[in-house]
Design a protein around this motif. Structure first.
Motif, PDB file in Angstrom:
ATOM      1  N   GLN A 118     -33.784  55.089 100.854  1.00  0.00           N
ATOM      2  CA  GLN A 118     -35.142  54.590 101.013  1.00  0.00           C
ATOM      3  C   GLN A 118     -36.128  55.552 100.360  1.00  0.00           C
ATOM      4  O   GLN A 118     -35.949  56.772 100.422  1.00  0.00           O
ATOM      5  CB  GLN A 118     -35.477  54.443 102.502  1.00  0.00           C
ATOM      6  CG  GLN A 118     -34.636  53.411 103.228  1.00  0.00           C
ATOM      7  CD  GLN A 118     -34.837  52.017 102.675  1.00  0.00           C
ATOM      8  OE1 GLN A 118     -35.974  51.596 102.434  1.00  0.00           O
ATOM      9  NE2 GLN A 118     -33.758  51.295 102.456  1.00  0.00           N
ATOM     10  N   PRO A 119     -37.183  55.022  99.718  1.00  0.00           N
ATOM     11  CA  PRO A 119     -38.167  55.914  99.087  1.00  0.00           C
ATOM     12  C   PRO A 119     -38.920  56.724 100.142  1.00  0.00           C
ATOM     13  O   PRO A 119     -39.134  56.264 101.266  1.00  0.00           O
ATOM     14  CB  PRO A 119     -39.111  54.946  98.363  1.00  0.00           C
ATOM     15  CG  PRO A 119     -38.983  53.646  99.101  1.00  0.00           C
ATOM     16  CD  PRO A 119     -37.552  53.591  99.558  1.00  0.00           C
ATOM     17  N   LEU A 120     -39.305  57.931  99.777  1.00  0.00           N
ATOM     18  CA  LEU A 120     -40.079  58.782 100.672  1.00  0.00           C
ATOM     19  C   LEU A 120     -41.531  58.323 100.657  1.00  0.00           C
ATOM     20  O   LEU A 120     -42.199  58.365  99.628  1.00  0.00           O
ATOM     21  CB  LEU A 120     -39.980  60.241 100.234  1.00  0.00           C
ATOM     22  CG  LEU A 120     -40.801  61.245 101.045  1.00  0.00           C
ATOM     23  CD1 LEU A 120     -40.323  61.287 102.499  1.00  0.00           C
ATOM     24  CD2 LEU A 120     -40.742  62.631 100.418  1.00  0.00           C
ATOM     25  N   MET A 121     -42.022  57.876 101.810  1.00  0.00           N
ATOM     26  CA  MET A 121     -43.396  57.399 101.921  1.00  0.00           C
ATOM     27  C   MET A 121     -44.330  58.587 102.183  1.00  0.00           C
ATOM     28  O   MET A 121     -43.903  59.644 102.666  1.00  0.00           O
ATOM     29  CB  MET A 121     -43.519  56.383 103.053  1.00  0.00           C
ATOM     30  CG  MET A 121     -42.537  55.226 102.962  1.00  0.00           C
ATOM     31  SD  MET A 121     -42.794  54.207 101.485  1.00  0.00           S
ATOM     32  CE  MET A 121     -44.249  53.270 101.988  1.00  0.00           C
ATOM     33  N   ASP A 163     -50.051  53.003 103.101  1.00  0.00           N
ATOM     34  CA  ASP A 163     -48.901  53.876 102.852  1.00  0.00           C
ATOM     35  C   ASP A 163     -48.195  53.455 101.566  1.00  0.00           C
ATOM     36  O   ASP A 163     -48.187  52.271 101.208  1.00  0.00           O
ATOM     37  CB  ASP A 163     -47.935  53.800 104.030  1.00  0.00           C
ATOM     38  CG  ASP A 163     -47.149  55.091 104.223  1.00  0.00           C
ATOM     39  OD1 ASP A 163     -47.323  55.998 103.406  1.00  0.00           O
ATOM     40  OD2 ASP A 163     -46.377  55.173 105.194  1.00  0.00           O
ATOM     41  N   ALA A 164     -47.597  54.397 100.875  1.00  0.00           N
ATOM     42  CA  ALA A 164     -46.918  54.108  99.604  1.00  0.00           C
ATOM     43  C   ALA A 164     -45.905  55.199  99.320  1.00  0.00           C
ATOM     44  O   ALA A 164     -46.041  56.334  99.817  1.00  0.00           O
ATOM     45  CB  ALA A 164     -47.934  54.034  98.462  1.00  0.00           C
ATOM     46  N   PRO A 165     -44.863  54.903  98.519  1.00  0.00           N
ATOM     47  CA  PRO A 165     -43.921  55.951  98.127  1.00  0.00           C
ATOM     48  C   PRO A 165     -44.644  57.044  97.333  1.00  0.00           C
ATOM     49  O   PRO A 165     -45.477  56.743  96.471  1.00  0.00           O
ATOM     50  CB  PRO A 165     -42.913  55.205  97.242  1.00  0.00           C
ATOM     51  CG  PRO A 165     -43.022  53.772  97.644  1.00  0.00           C
ATOM     52  CD  PRO A 165     -44.458  53.565  98.016  1.00  0.00           C
ATOM     53  N   VAL A 166     -44.328  58.284  97.616  1.00  0.00           N
ATOM     54  CA  VAL A 166     -45.011  59.384  96.918  1.00  0.00           C
ATOM     55  C   VAL A 166     -44.718  59.354  95.420  1.00  0.00           C
ATOM     56  O   VAL A 166     -45.530  59.826  94.612  1.00  0.00           O
ATOM     57  CB  VAL A 166     -44.603  60.744  97.517  1.00  0.00           C
ATOM     58  CG1 VAL A 166     -45.125  60.886  98.932  1.00  0.00           C
ATOM     59  CG2 VAL A 166     -43.085  60.936  97.478  1.00  0.00           C
ATOM     60  N   SER A 167     -43.590  58.771  95.039  1.00  0.00           N
ATOM     61  CA  SER A 167     -43.204  58.770  93.626  1.00  0.00           C
ATOM     62  C   SER A 167     -44.103  57.887  92.765  1.00  0.00           C
ATOM     63  O   SER A 167     -44.126  58.036  91.547  1.00  0.00           O
ATOM     64  CB  SER A 167     -41.751  58.310  93.485  1.00  0.00           C
ATOM     65  OG  SER A 167     -41.585  57.018  94.038  1.00  0.00           O
ATOM     66  N   LEU A 203     -38.969  65.551  94.194  1.00  0.00           N
ATOM     67  CA  LEU A 203     -39.226  64.246  94.803  1.00  0.00           C
ATOM     68  C   LEU A 203     -40.327  63.510  94.064  1.00  0.00           C
ATOM     69  O   LEU A 203     -40.489  62.294  94.225  1.00  0.00           O
ATOM     70  CB  LEU A 203     -39.609  64.426  96.276  1.00  0.00           C
ATOM     71  CG  LEU A 203     -38.506  65.012  97.168  1.00  0.00           C
ATOM     72  CD1 LEU A 203     -39.056  65.380  98.533  1.00  0.00           C
ATOM     73  CD2 LEU A 203     -37.353  64.009  97.303  1.00  0.00           C
TER      74      LEU A 203
END
Length: 457
Positions: A118-121, A157-161, A230
């Motif tokens: 799972q992507p890191l949020m 919220d969103a993936p940091v990437s 990340l």
């Protein structure tokens, strides 16, 4: 499966736990030798098929009596994947030759699927690297939490990437437009609505220093993410926090007041009579737009024989003045009495003193009037320095230039300002200022006849 290092995509796959000892690997990491995502996906799909085949073979080999010798060939095949020349199209999917002979197929349980990573949020990154960190101080945790909360309120919220320079710049611009009082009182407004309120009421906005602090907290978090690979870069660095020449709100001139009084009213959401009434009260009291629009009928009372407006909290809808000093009594100017202000208590419908206003979905009464006033001032050519809040500037300027019989603490009390003189006498006895002294103060407000000619309520 795809990871980026520098400008090149890589294939990464975790070796199933049951095979790690046999294959002497925990993961497979192969350079895809391309910086193009579509091409990288094609090559990764080929490697995924080949590694799946090798995993299946390894499971079967482990069931054979001479497993050790057969596993050597599979280890060689895994090593060869590191230097294999991948085809550039997905249909070329021939398997890499395997040194070990293929055993006869046997019925076996299907290997468990490796759960998709799972992507890191952003919310997860905050918790993992700041809030749960034993090395972060309480101040760091609090300040970073505040900065991230503002970002989440604005963009979710969103993936940091995927948070890059575009979002960082949009957040910076939003911060510069927010009122400086943000967070000092309860509010149901969104950040965009807070920014709009600041524009319409001419409120002071966050300083460059405050904006820089929020951005630096996010930058510090991103530095950790970047070190751990990340994220590919830190979008929170390199920004300018100089606000340049700020628009200084000022008082109305006589000519500008006459222009406003003669302007035609085009709004369909707010009656013209309501606009004229609120304008007149602001000019002869210095009250804020929100304070005027939320006046109840019971907020018009005689105190010590003097008709007064009462700016005070309302428990039923949660509204309260901007500051503690904002809870106060404001004697009604004689010009407002002549115009018929005292009759409002008996002639308006509903609980509010000011008719013709709706409460927005966010619980703000008078928001439509603020927007309509901004459109009007732009249409008639008033400068940016003039806002509805300029009536408070005008009243304050007039009173501070009045005769010496009006004391500074009376002016502060009338306008709901914190006392400008913090002596023991001021702080102890400020609440004992008589209604008569406040009446004398408010009556010092005056305008030329042309400013509000023939204005009635």
């Amino acid at each position: 499966m795809l990871r980026v290092r520098g400008t090149t995509y890589h294939f990464r796959r975790i070796v199933p736990p049951a095979l790690r000892a046999a294959l002497n690997r925990r993961e497979i990491w192969v350079s895809l030798k391309t910086g193009y995502q579509n091409e990288a996906r094609k090559r990764a799909s080929i490697l995924h098929a080949r590694t799946t085949e090798l995993f299946i073979q390894a499971h079967l080999v482990l069931l054979e009596p001479d497993a050790l010798s057969r596993l050597k060939g599979l280890r060689v095949s895994l090593r060869d994947l590191q230097s294999v020349n991948l085809p550039s199209s997905a249909h070329e999917t021939r398997a890499v030759p395997v040194s070990a002979p293929m055993p006869k197929p046997r019925t076996m349980k299907k290997p468990a699927k490796v759960p998709k990573a799972q992507p890191l949020m952003l919310s997860g990154a905050l918790k993992r690297f700041v809030l749960d960190s034993p090395h972060a101080s309480a101040d760091t945790k609090k300040a970073t939490q505040r900065a991230v909360d503002l970002f989440l309120q604005a963009f979710g919220d969103a993936p940091v990437s995927i948070i890059g320079g575009e979002k960082a710049g949009a957040f910076r611009d939003l911060l510069f437009s927010l009122p400086a009082s943000l967070g000092k009182r309860k509010s149901s407004l969104t950040l965009e609505e807070e920014a709009q309120r600041a524009r319409e009421e001419g409120l002071p906005t966050l300083s460059g220093k405050s904006v820089k602090n929020h951005m630096m907290r996010l930058s510090a978090l991103w530095n950790q993410l970047h070190q751990r690979e990340l994220v590919t870069r830190n979008p929170w660095t390199g920004w300018n926090f100089e606000t340049g020449q700020k628009t200084i709100r000022r008082s109305w001139t006589t000519k500008e007041l006459a222009l406003l009084a003669s302007a035609s009213w085009h709004s369909t959401s707010v009656p013209e009579q309501t606009f004229r009434l609120v304008t007149l009260i602001a000019a002869y009291s210095g009250m804020r737009l929100g304070e005027i629009c939320t006046l109840r009928k019971e907020d018009l009372q005689n105190i010590d024989g003097v008709p007064c407006f009462m700016a005070r909290p309302h428990s039923d809808d949660g509204w309260s003045p901007k500051t503690e000093a904002g809870t106060r009594i404001v004697p009604i100017h004689s010009k407002l009495i002549e115009a018929g202000a005292l009759a409002l208590k008996d002639t308006t419908d509903g609980p509010y003193l000011i008719p013709g206003l709706e409460t927005s979905k966010q619980g703000v009464r008078g928001a439509a009037l603020g927007r309509a006033f901004s459109l009007l001032k732009t249409r008639i050519g008033l400068p940016a320095e003039i806002t509805f809040h300029s009536f408070r500037h005008t009243v304050s300027t007039q009173l501070r230039n009045a005769n010496a019989n009006i004391r500074e603490v009376w002016i502060d009390s009338l306008l709901g300002h914190e006392a400008t003189h913090k002596s023991q006498g001021t702080t102890t006895y400020l609440t004992s200022i008589s209604t008569a002294n406040l009446k004398q103060t408010v009556e010092a407000i005056s305008y030329p006849e042309t400013a509000f000619a023939n204005m009635t309520i």
